[in-house]
Design a protein around this motif. Structure first.
Motif, PDB file in Angstrom:
ATOM      1  N   GLU A  75      -8.645  67.661  40.861  1.00  0.00           N
ATOM      2  CA  GLU A  75      -8.917  67.913  39.444  1.00  0.00           C
ATOM      3  C   GLU A  75      -7.837  68.812  38.836  1.00  0.00           C
ATOM      4  N   ALA A  76      -7.386  69.786  39.612  1.00  0.00           N
ATOM      5  CA  ALA A  76      -6.328  70.683  39.123  1.00  0.00           C
ATOM      6  C   ALA A  76      -5.010  69.929  38.959  1.00  0.00           C
ATOM      7  N   ILE A  77      -4.747  68.963  39.844  1.00  0.00           N
ATOM      8  CA  ILE A  77      -3.536  68.150  39.736  1.00  0.00           C
ATOM      9  C   ILE A  77      -3.579  67.311  38.461  1.00  0.00           C
ATOM     10  N   ALA A  78      -4.742  66.682  38.201  1.00  0.00           N
ATOM     11  CA  ALA A  78      -4.895  65.896  36.970  1.00  0.00           C
ATOM     12  C   ALA A  78      -4.709  66.790  35.745  1.00  0.00           C
ATOM     13  N   ALA A  79      -5.248  67.998  35.795  1.00  0.00           N
ATOM     14  CA  ALA A  79      -5.108  68.933  34.672  1.00  0.00           C
ATOM     15  C   ALA A  79      -3.656  69.369  34.494  1.00  0.00           C
ATOM     16  N   LYS A  80      -2.957  69.573  35.607  1.00  0.00           N
ATOM     17  CA  LYS A  80      -1.536  69.940  35.545  1.00  0.00           C
ATOM     18  C   LYS A  80      -0.719  68.842  34.866  1.00  0.00           C
ATOM     19  N   PHE A  81      -0.965  67.576  35.242  1.00  0.00           N
ATOM     20  CA  PHE A  81      -0.216  66.479  34.645  1.00  0.00           C
ATOM     21  C   PHE A  81      -0.485  66.398  33.131  1.00  0.00           C
ATOM     22  N   ASN A  86       1.865  65.778  29.691  1.00  0.00           N
ATOM     23  CA  ASN A  86       1.215  64.918  28.692  1.00  0.00           C
ATOM     24  C   ASN A  86       0.833  63.561  29.291  1.00  0.00           C
ATOM     25  N   LEU A  87       0.409  63.573  30.565  1.00  0.00           N
ATOM     26  CA  LEU A  87      -0.004  62.357  31.261  1.00  0.00           C
ATOM     27  C   LEU A  87      -1.502  62.435  31.555  1.00  0.00           C
ATOM     28  N   ASP A  88      -2.229  61.408  31.173  1.00  0.00           N
ATOM     29  CA  ASP A  88      -3.670  61.374  31.388  1.00  0.00           C
ATOM     30  C   ASP A  88      -4.002  60.637  32.683  1.00  0.00           C
ATOM     31  N   TYR A  89      -4.453  61.388  33.684  1.00  0.00           N
ATOM     32  CA  TYR A  89      -4.916  60.807  34.948  1.00  0.00           C
ATOM     33  C   TYR A  89      -6.320  61.320  35.240  1.00  0.00           C
ATOM     34  N   ASP A  90      -7.197  60.431  35.643  1.00  0.00           N
ATOM     35  CA  ASP A  90      -8.470  60.848  36.210  1.00  0.00           C
ATOM     36  C   ASP A  90      -8.186  61.446  37.590  1.00  0.00           C
ATOM     37  N   TRP A  91      -9.005  62.371  38.025  1.00  0.00           N
ATOM     38  CA  TRP A  91      -8.734  63.000  39.323  1.00  0.00           C
ATOM     39  C   TRP A  91      -8.757  61.984  40.458  1.00  0.00           C
ATOM     40  N   ARG A  92      -9.468  60.873  40.253  1.00  0.00           N
ATOM     41  CA  ARG A  92      -9.515  59.829  41.290  1.00  0.00           C
ATOM     42  C   ARG A  92      -8.194  59.072  41.401  1.00  0.00           C
ATOM     43  N   GLN A  93      -7.323  59.238  40.429  1.00  0.00           N
ATOM     44  CA  GLN A  93      -6.001  58.620  40.471  1.00  0.00           C
ATOM     45  C   GLN A  93      -4.980  59.503  41.181  1.00  0.00           C
ATOM     46  N   ASN A 218      11.437  66.340  31.443  1.00  0.00           N
ATOM     47  CA  ASN A 218      10.559  65.217  31.112  1.00  0.00           C
ATOM     48  C   ASN A 218      10.438  64.316  32.332  1.00  0.00           C
ATOM     49  N   THR A 219       9.333  63.596  32.422  1.00  0.00           N
ATOM     50  CA  THR A 219       9.161  62.607  33.477  1.00  0.00           C
ATOM     51  C   THR A 219       9.006  61.238  32.824  1.00  0.00           C
ATOM     52  N   ILE A 220       9.349  60.179  33.538  1.00  0.00           N
ATOM     53  CA  ILE A 220       9.588  58.890  32.885  1.00  0.00           C
ATOM     54  C   ILE A 220       8.337  58.266  32.261  1.00  0.00           C
ATOM     55  N   ALA A 221       7.167  58.422  32.895  1.00  0.00           N
ATOM     56  CA  ALA A 221       5.947  57.849  32.302  1.00  0.00           C
ATOM     57  C   ALA A 221       5.548  58.581  31.025  1.00  0.00           C
TER      58      ALA A 221
END
Length: 400
Positions: A75-81, A86-93, A218-221
Protein backbone atom coordinates in the motif's frame (compact mmCIF):
# COMPACT_ATOMS: atom_id res chain seq x y z
CA UNK A 1 26.49 -35.47 -21.09
CA UNK A 2 27.68 -32.13 -19.68
CA UNK A 3 26.75 -31.53 -16.05
CA UNK A 4 26.51 -27.71 -16.18
CA UNK A 5 23.74 -26.01 -18.16
CA UNK A 6 24.45 -24.63 -21.62
CA UNK A 7 23.10 -21.23 -20.56
CA UNK A 8 26.25 -20.63 -18.50
CA UNK A 9 28.25 -20.34 -21.70
CA UNK A 10 26.17 -17.27 -22.60
CA UNK A 11 26.52 -15.53 -19.24
CA UNK A 12 29.47 -13.46 -18.00
CA UNK A 13 30.28 -12.70 -14.35
CA UNK A 14 29.55 -9.21 -13.06
CA UNK A 15 32.44 -6.86 -13.88
CA UNK A 16 31.52 -4.48 -11.05
CA UNK A 17 31.60 -7.28 -8.49
CA UNK A 18 34.88 -8.56 -9.98
CA UNK A 19 36.68 -5.21 -9.70
CA UNK A 20 35.45 -4.73 -6.13
CA UNK A 21 36.75 -8.19 -5.20
CA UNK A 22 40.09 -7.48 -6.93
CA UNK A 23 40.47 -4.28 -4.91
CA UNK A 24 39.74 -6.20 -1.69
CA UNK A 25 42.35 -8.82 -2.54
CA UNK A 26 45.04 -6.23 -3.28
CA UNK A 27 44.26 -4.40 -0.04
CA UNK A 28 44.59 -7.70 1.83
CA UNK A 29 48.05 -8.05 0.28
CA UNK A 30 49.01 -4.68 1.71
CA UNK A 31 48.60 -2.61 -1.46
CA UNK A 32 47.38 0.98 -1.15
CA UNK A 33 44.22 0.68 -3.25
CA UNK A 34 41.31 3.08 -3.66
CA UNK A 35 38.28 1.13 -4.84
CA UNK A 36 35.83 3.14 -6.94
CA UNK A 37 33.98 0.18 -8.41
CA UNK A 38 31.08 -0.47 -6.03
CA UNK A 39 27.65 1.04 -6.66
CA UNK A 40 26.86 1.48 -3.00
CA UNK A 41 26.29 4.64 -0.92
CA UNK A 42 28.81 5.10 1.86
CA UNK A 43 26.10 6.54 4.14
CA UNK A 44 24.62 4.43 6.91
CA UNK A 45 20.96 3.40 6.89
CA UNK A 46 19.02 6.10 8.81
CA UNK A 47 18.36 5.28 12.47
CA UNK A 48 14.55 5.41 12.19
CA UNK A 49 14.66 2.71 9.52
CA UNK A 50 16.95 0.50 11.59
CA UNK A 51 14.66 1.03 14.59
CA UNK A 52 11.64 -0.06 12.54
CA UNK A 53 13.40 -3.36 11.88
CA UNK A 54 14.21 -3.79 15.57
CA UNK A 55 10.60 -3.02 16.50
CA UNK A 56 9.39 -5.57 13.94
CA UNK A 57 11.59 -8.23 15.52
CA UNK A 58 10.27 -7.38 18.97
CA UNK A 59 6.68 -7.61 17.69
CA UNK A 60 7.40 -11.07 16.38
CA UNK A 61 7.25 -10.10 12.70
CA UNK A 62 9.53 -13.02 11.88
CA UNK A 63 7.27 -15.41 9.98
CA UNK A 64 6.96 -16.08 6.25
CA UNK A 65 5.48 -13.04 4.48
CA UNK A 66 3.10 -13.19 1.50
CA UNK A 67 5.03 -13.89 -1.71
CA UNK A 68 4.42 -10.42 -3.19
CA UNK A 69 5.06 -8.58 0.06
CA UNK A 70 3.25 -7.51 3.20
CA UNK A 71 0.13 -5.48 2.49
CA UNK A 72 1.19 -2.33 4.44
CA UNK A 73 4.36 -2.08 2.35
CA UNK A 74 2.52 -2.70 -0.93
CA UNK A 75 0.00 0.00 0.00
CA UNK A 76 2.88 2.36 0.78
CA UNK A 77 4.45 1.57 -2.61
CA UNK A 78 1.18 2.39 -4.39
CA UNK A 79 0.97 5.63 -2.39
CA UNK A 80 4.57 6.50 -3.26
CA UNK A 81 3.90 6.06 -6.99
CA UNK A 82 0.85 8.34 -6.70
CA UNK A 83 2.57 10.96 -4.55
CA UNK A 84 5.88 11.19 -6.38
CA UNK A 85 5.16 9.96 -9.91
CA UNK A 86 1.46 10.73 -10.48
CA UNK A 87 0.86 7.04 -11.27
CA UNK A 88 -2.31 5.32 -10.08
CA UNK A 89 -1.71 1.71 -8.99
CA UNK A 90 -3.85 -0.44 -6.75
CA UNK A 91 -1.71 -2.11 -4.10
CA UNK A 92 -2.49 -5.45 -5.76
CA UNK A 93 -0.59 -4.22 -8.82
CA UNK A 94 2.61 -3.97 -6.77
CA UNK A 95 5.21 -6.59 -5.93
CA UNK A 96 8.15 -6.67 -3.52
CA UNK A 97 11.29 -8.64 -4.30
CA UNK A 98 14.70 -9.41 -2.85
CA UNK A 99 16.30 -6.37 -4.41
CA UNK A 100 15.63 -4.78 -7.77
CA UNK A 101 17.56 -7.63 -9.42
CA UNK A 102 14.89 -10.15 -8.50
CA UNK A 103 12.13 -7.89 -9.81
CA UNK A 104 13.88 -7.60 -13.17
CA UNK A 105 14.73 -11.29 -13.34
CA UNK A 106 11.19 -12.38 -12.54
CA UNK A 107 9.73 -10.01 -15.14
CA UNK A 108 11.97 -11.51 -17.82
CA UNK A 109 11.35 -15.07 -16.63
CA UNK A 110 7.60 -14.47 -16.77
CA UNK A 111 7.57 -13.03 -20.29
CA UNK A 112 10.52 -14.13 -22.45
CA UNK A 113 10.43 -17.04 -24.87
CA UNK A 114 13.38 -18.18 -27.00
CA UNK A 115 13.90 -15.65 -29.78
CA UNK A 116 12.21 -12.77 -27.95
CA UNK A 117 14.33 -9.62 -28.06
CA UNK A 118 15.01 -7.01 -25.39
CA UNK A 119 16.33 -3.61 -26.48
CA UNK A 120 19.01 -2.34 -24.10
CA UNK A 121 20.59 1.10 -24.60
CA UNK A 122 24.37 1.20 -24.22
CA UNK A 123 26.06 1.77 -21.86
CA UNK A 124 23.99 -0.53 -19.67
CA UNK A 125 24.06 -1.96 -16.18
CA UNK A 126 26.09 -5.15 -16.47
CA UNK A 127 23.28 -7.46 -15.29
CA UNK A 128 20.66 -6.57 -17.91
CA UNK A 129 21.93 -8.64 -20.86
CA UNK A 130 22.95 -11.54 -18.61
CA UNK A 131 19.46 -11.73 -17.11
CA UNK A 132 17.94 -11.68 -20.59
CA UNK A 133 20.26 -14.51 -21.67
CA UNK A 134 19.48 -16.65 -18.62
CA UNK A 135 15.76 -16.23 -19.30
CA UNK A 136 16.14 -17.35 -22.91
CA UNK A 137 15.84 -13.97 -24.61
CA UNK A 138 18.16 -12.09 -26.94
CA UNK A 139 19.66 -8.72 -26.00
CA UNK A 140 19.66 -6.12 -28.79
CA UNK A 141 21.82 -3.09 -28.09
CA UNK A 142 20.88 0.45 -29.08
CA UNK A 143 23.97 2.61 -28.99
CA UNK A 144 24.13 6.06 -27.45
CA UNK A 145 26.91 8.63 -27.79
CA UNK A 146 28.88 10.76 -25.38
CA UNK A 147 27.90 13.77 -27.52
CA UNK A 148 24.25 13.00 -26.65
CA UNK A 149 25.07 12.55 -22.94
CA UNK A 150 24.59 8.78 -23.38
CA UNK A 151 20.83 9.11 -23.92
CA UNK A 152 18.81 6.98 -26.31
CA UNK A 153 17.73 8.85 -29.41
CA UNK A 154 14.41 7.99 -31.10
CA UNK A 155 16.11 6.99 -34.36
CA UNK A 156 18.43 4.55 -32.55
CA UNK A 157 15.44 2.97 -30.79
CA UNK A 158 13.48 2.70 -34.04
CA UNK A 159 16.42 0.96 -35.67
CA UNK A 160 16.71 -1.57 -32.83
CA UNK A 161 13.04 -2.61 -32.75
CA UNK A 162 11.97 -5.67 -34.75
CA UNK A 163 8.79 -7.80 -34.79
CA UNK A 164 10.53 -9.96 -32.14
CA UNK A 165 11.05 -7.09 -29.68
CA UNK A 166 9.21 -7.66 -26.41
CA UNK A 167 10.85 -5.20 -23.99
CA UNK A 168 12.78 -1.94 -23.88
CA UNK A 169 14.79 -1.28 -20.72
CA UNK A 170 14.96 2.36 -19.63
CA UNK A 171 17.30 3.21 -16.76
CA UNK A 172 17.18 6.84 -15.64
CA UNK A 173 19.30 8.07 -13.93
CA UNK A 174 21.63 5.54 -15.48
CA UNK A 175 24.10 3.10 -14.09
CA UNK A 176 26.84 3.49 -15.40
CA UNK A 177 26.62 6.94 -17.03
CA UNK A 178 24.53 8.91 -14.54
CA UNK A 179 22.52 10.26 -17.49
CA UNK A 180 18.89 11.12 -16.75
CA UNK A 181 16.14 11.79 -19.27
CA UNK A 182 14.16 15.01 -19.33
CA UNK A 183 10.41 14.91 -19.83
CA UNK A 184 10.87 15.91 -23.48
CA UNK A 185 13.47 13.18 -24.07
CA UNK A 186 11.20 10.54 -22.55
CA UNK A 187 8.30 11.75 -24.70
CA UNK A 188 10.43 11.31 -27.83
CA UNK A 189 11.17 7.70 -26.81
CA UNK A 190 7.50 7.12 -25.98
CA UNK A 191 6.42 8.37 -29.39
CA UNK A 192 8.47 5.59 -30.99
CA UNK A 193 7.01 2.97 -28.66
CA UNK A 194 3.45 4.02 -29.46
CA UNK A 195 4.11 2.87 -33.04
CA UNK A 196 5.11 -0.61 -31.82
CA UNK A 197 2.33 -1.96 -29.57
CA UNK A 198 4.14 -5.29 -28.97
CA UNK A 199 6.98 -3.57 -27.07
CA UNK A 200 6.71 -3.25 -23.29
CA UNK A 201 8.84 -0.92 -21.17
CA UNK A 202 10.76 -1.96 -18.08
CA UNK A 203 11.79 1.27 -16.42
CA UNK A 204 14.52 0.99 -13.79
CA UNK A 205 14.13 4.06 -11.56
CA UNK A 206 16.43 2.91 -8.76
CA UNK A 207 18.31 6.24 -8.70
CA UNK A 208 15.17 8.40 -8.91
CA UNK A 209 15.94 10.51 -5.83
CA UNK A 210 19.56 11.14 -6.81
CA UNK A 211 19.32 13.89 -9.41
CA UNK A 212 21.16 17.19 -9.12
CA UNK A 213 20.69 20.88 -9.65
CA UNK A 214 17.35 21.83 -11.20
CA UNK A 215 16.82 18.48 -12.91
CA UNK A 216 13.25 17.19 -12.50
CA UNK A 217 12.83 13.41 -12.51
CA UNK A 218 10.11 11.81 -14.63
CA UNK A 219 9.25 8.21 -15.42
CA UNK A 220 7.93 7.12 -18.80
CA UNK A 221 4.41 5.97 -17.84
CA UNK A 222 3.92 9.36 -16.16
CA UNK A 223 5.03 11.21 -19.29
CA UNK A 224 2.98 9.07 -21.69
CA UNK A 225 -0.11 7.55 -19.98
CA UNK A 226 -0.88 5.52 -23.12
CA UNK A 227 2.09 3.30 -22.17
CA UNK A 228 0.71 2.60 -18.68
CA UNK A 229 -0.75 -0.81 -19.65
CA UNK A 230 2.59 -2.07 -20.96
CA UNK A 231 5.02 -0.57 -18.46
CA UNK A 232 6.60 -2.19 -15.41
CA UNK A 233 7.88 0.61 -13.17
CA UNK A 234 10.66 -0.68 -10.93
CA UNK A 235 12.30 1.02 -7.96
CA UNK A 236 13.74 0.19 -4.55
CA UNK A 237 15.18 1.47 -1.30
CA UNK A 238 18.84 0.55 -1.89
CA UNK A 239 20.34 3.79 -3.15
CA UNK A 240 18.48 6.85 -1.83
CA UNK A 241 17.84 5.22 1.55
CA UNK A 242 21.31 3.62 1.86
CA UNK A 243 19.74 0.18 2.29
CA UNK A 244 21.76 -1.92 -0.16
CA UNK A 245 22.18 -4.84 2.23
CA UNK A 246 18.51 -4.96 3.17
CA UNK A 247 17.71 -6.28 -0.33
CA UNK A 248 14.31 -4.75 -1.04
CA UNK A 249 13.18 -3.81 -4.53
CA UNK A 250 9.65 -3.24 -5.75
CA UNK A 251 7.61 -2.59 -8.87
CA UNK A 252 4.12 -1.89 -10.12
CA UNK A 253 2.48 -2.77 -13.40
CA UNK A 254 -0.41 -4.56 -15.09
CA UNK A 255 -2.03 -7.07 -12.75
CA UNK A 256 -1.54 -10.02 -15.15
CA UNK A 257 2.22 -9.46 -15.19
CA UNK A 258 2.39 -9.00 -11.41
CA UNK A 259 0.49 -12.27 -10.89
CA UNK A 260 2.90 -14.09 -13.21
CA UNK A 261 5.90 -12.66 -11.34
CA UNK A 262 4.26 -13.67 -8.04
CA UNK A 263 3.94 -17.26 -9.28
CA UNK A 264 7.61 -17.42 -10.25
CA UNK A 265 8.74 -15.85 -6.99
CA UNK A 266 6.56 -18.31 -5.06
CA UNK A 267 8.58 -21.17 -6.53
CA UNK A 268 11.88 -19.35 -6.20
CA UNK A 269 12.42 -17.46 -2.92
CA UNK A 270 8.88 -16.70 -1.71
CA UNK A 271 8.60 -13.31 -0.01
CA UNK A 272 11.50 -10.99 0.76
CA UNK A 273 12.72 -10.99 4.36
CA UNK A 274 9.83 -9.90 6.60
CA UNK A 275 11.94 -7.72 8.87
CA UNK A 276 13.45 -5.90 5.90
CA UNK A 277 9.98 -5.21 4.52
CA UNK A 278 8.95 -3.45 7.72
CA UNK A 279 12.15 -1.40 7.50
CA UNK A 280 11.31 -0.51 3.88
CA UNK A 281 7.84 0.58 4.98
CA UNK A 282 9.44 3.06 7.37
CA UNK A 283 11.76 4.23 4.59
CA UNK A 284 8.85 5.08 2.29
CA UNK A 285 6.56 6.57 4.94
CA UNK A 286 8.97 8.05 7.50
CA UNK A 287 11.08 11.25 7.45
CA UNK A 288 12.66 12.03 4.07
CA UNK A 289 14.80 14.97 5.19
CA UNK A 290 18.10 13.07 4.92
CA UNK A 291 17.65 12.58 1.15
CA UNK A 292 18.31 16.22 0.15
CA UNK A 293 21.25 16.33 2.61
CA UNK A 294 22.81 13.27 1.01
CA UNK A 295 22.07 14.60 -2.46
CA UNK A 296 23.99 17.78 -1.69
CA UNK A 297 27.01 15.73 -0.64
CA UNK A 298 26.79 13.56 -3.76
CA UNK A 299 26.53 16.63 -6.00
CA UNK A 300 29.63 18.16 -4.42
CA UNK A 301 31.50 14.90 -5.02
CA UNK A 302 30.28 14.75 -8.61
CA UNK A 303 31.47 18.28 -9.31
CA UNK A 304 34.88 17.54 -7.76
CA UNK A 305 35.39 14.35 -9.76
CA UNK A 306 34.23 15.84 -13.08
CA UNK A 307 36.48 18.87 -12.63
CA UNK A 308 39.57 16.85 -11.72
CA UNK A 309 39.07 14.20 -14.42
CA UNK A 310 38.72 16.86 -17.10
CA UNK A 311 42.14 18.13 -16.00
CA UNK A 312 43.64 14.68 -16.67
CA UNK A 313 45.44 14.35 -20.00
CA UNK A 314 43.43 12.33 -22.54
CA UNK A 315 40.26 12.14 -20.39
CA UNK A 316 36.89 13.65 -21.31
CA UNK A 317 34.25 13.49 -18.58
CA UNK A 318 30.69 14.76 -19.22
CA UNK A 319 28.58 16.07 -16.34
CA UNK A 320 25.88 13.50 -15.43
CA UNK A 321 22.45 14.53 -14.18
CA UNK A 322 22.10 11.86 -11.50
CA UNK A 323 23.07 8.62 -9.73
CA UNK A 324 26.60 8.54 -8.25
CA UNK A 325 28.68 7.61 -11.27
CA UNK A 326 30.70 9.34 -13.94
CA UNK A 327 31.50 7.67 -17.25
CA UNK A 328 34.52 9.44 -18.76
CA UNK A 329 36.09 8.64 -22.10
CA UNK A 330 39.71 7.52 -22.10
CA UNK A 331 39.96 7.66 -25.91
CA UNK A 332 42.80 10.18 -25.63
CA UNK A 333 45.00 7.58 -23.93
CA UNK A 334 44.57 4.79 -26.49
CA UNK A 335 47.81 3.91 -28.27
CA UNK A 336 50.00 5.36 -25.54
CA UNK A 337 52.48 3.42 -23.43
CA UNK A 338 52.01 3.02 -19.67
CA UNK A 339 54.83 3.20 -17.10
CA UNK A 340 55.06 -0.62 -17.22
CA UNK A 341 55.80 -0.47 -20.93
CA UNK A 342 52.42 -1.82 -22.05
CA UNK A 343 50.63 -0.10 -24.91
CA UNK A 344 47.06 0.82 -23.96
CA UNK A 345 44.90 -0.64 -26.71
CA UNK A 346 41.44 -0.35 -25.10
CA UNK A 347 39.62 0.67 -21.92
CA UNK A 348 40.31 -2.71 -20.27
CA UNK A 349 44.05 -2.04 -20.64
CA UNK A 350 43.56 1.47 -19.28
CA UNK A 351 41.89 0.34 -16.05
CA UNK A 352 44.30 -2.58 -15.61
CA UNK A 353 47.36 -0.34 -15.93
CA UNK A 354 45.77 2.33 -13.72
CA UNK A 355 45.25 -0.24 -10.97
CA UNK A 356 48.78 -1.58 -11.34
CA UNK A 357 50.52 1.79 -11.49
CA UNK A 358 48.46 3.91 -9.11
CA UNK A 359 46.24 1.57 -7.09
CA UNK A 360 42.94 3.04 -8.33
CA UNK A 361 40.24 0.45 -9.09
CA UNK A 362 37.59 1.50 -11.63
CA UNK A 363 35.44 -0.51 -14.07
CA UNK A 364 36.21 -0.63 -17.79
CA UNK A 365 33.47 0.70 -20.04
CA UNK A 366 33.39 -2.28 -22.40
CA UNK A 367 31.84 -4.24 -19.51
CA UNK A 368 28.87 -1.86 -19.85
CA UNK A 369 28.77 -2.26 -23.62
CA UNK A 370 30.35 1.06 -24.62
CA UNK A 371 33.98 2.10 -24.71
CA UNK A 372 36.60 3.38 -24.60
CA UNK A 373 35.27 4.62 -21.26
CA UNK A 374 35.47 3.73 -17.60
CA UNK A 375 33.06 4.05 -14.70
CA UNK A 376 33.85 5.70 -11.40
CA UNK A 377 31.51 5.49 -8.43
CA UNK A 378 31.83 8.63 -6.33
CA UNK A 379 29.92 7.10 -3.41
CA UNK A 380 32.91 7.51 -1.13
CA UNK A 381 34.59 10.29 0.83
CA UNK A 382 35.73 13.51 -0.81
CA UNK A 383 39.23 12.91 0.55
CA UNK A 384 39.51 9.55 -1.18
CA UNK A 385 38.00 10.89 -4.39
CA UNK A 386 40.47 13.77 -4.49
CA UNK A 387 43.38 11.39 -3.95
CA UNK A 388 42.09 8.95 -6.57
CA UNK A 389 41.63 11.69 -9.16
CA UNK A 390 45.11 13.05 -8.42
CA UNK A 391 46.48 9.57 -9.10
CA UNK A 392 44.55 9.36 -12.37
CA UNK A 393 45.98 12.75 -13.39
CA UNK A 394 49.47 11.49 -12.58
CA UNK A 395 48.90 8.24 -14.45
CA UNK A 396 47.71 9.94 -17.64
CA UNK A 397 50.52 12.51 -17.45
CA UNK A 398 53.05 9.65 -17.38
CA UNK A 399 51.69 7.98 -20.52
CA UNK A 400 53.98 8.25 -23.50
Amino acid sequence: MAFLADVLSRVKPSATIAVTQKARELKAQGRDVIGLGAGEPDFDTPDNIKQAAIDAIKRGETKYPPVSGIQPLREAIAAKFKRENNLDYDWRQTIVGTGGKQILFNAFMATLNPGDEVVIPTPYWVSYPEMVAICGGTAVFAETRLEDSFKLKPEALEKAITPKTKWLIMNSPSNPSGAAYTREELKAVADVLLKHPQVWVLTDDMYEHLTYGDFAFNTIAEVEPRLYERTLTMNGVSKAYAMTGWRIGYAAGPIELVKAMDMIQGQQTSGAATICQWAALEALTGPQDFIPRNKKIFQERRDLVVSMLNQAKGINCPVPEGAFYVYPSCAGTIGKKSPSGKVIENDADFVSELLEAEGVAVVHGSAFGLGPNFRISYATSEKLLEEACSRIQRFTANLR
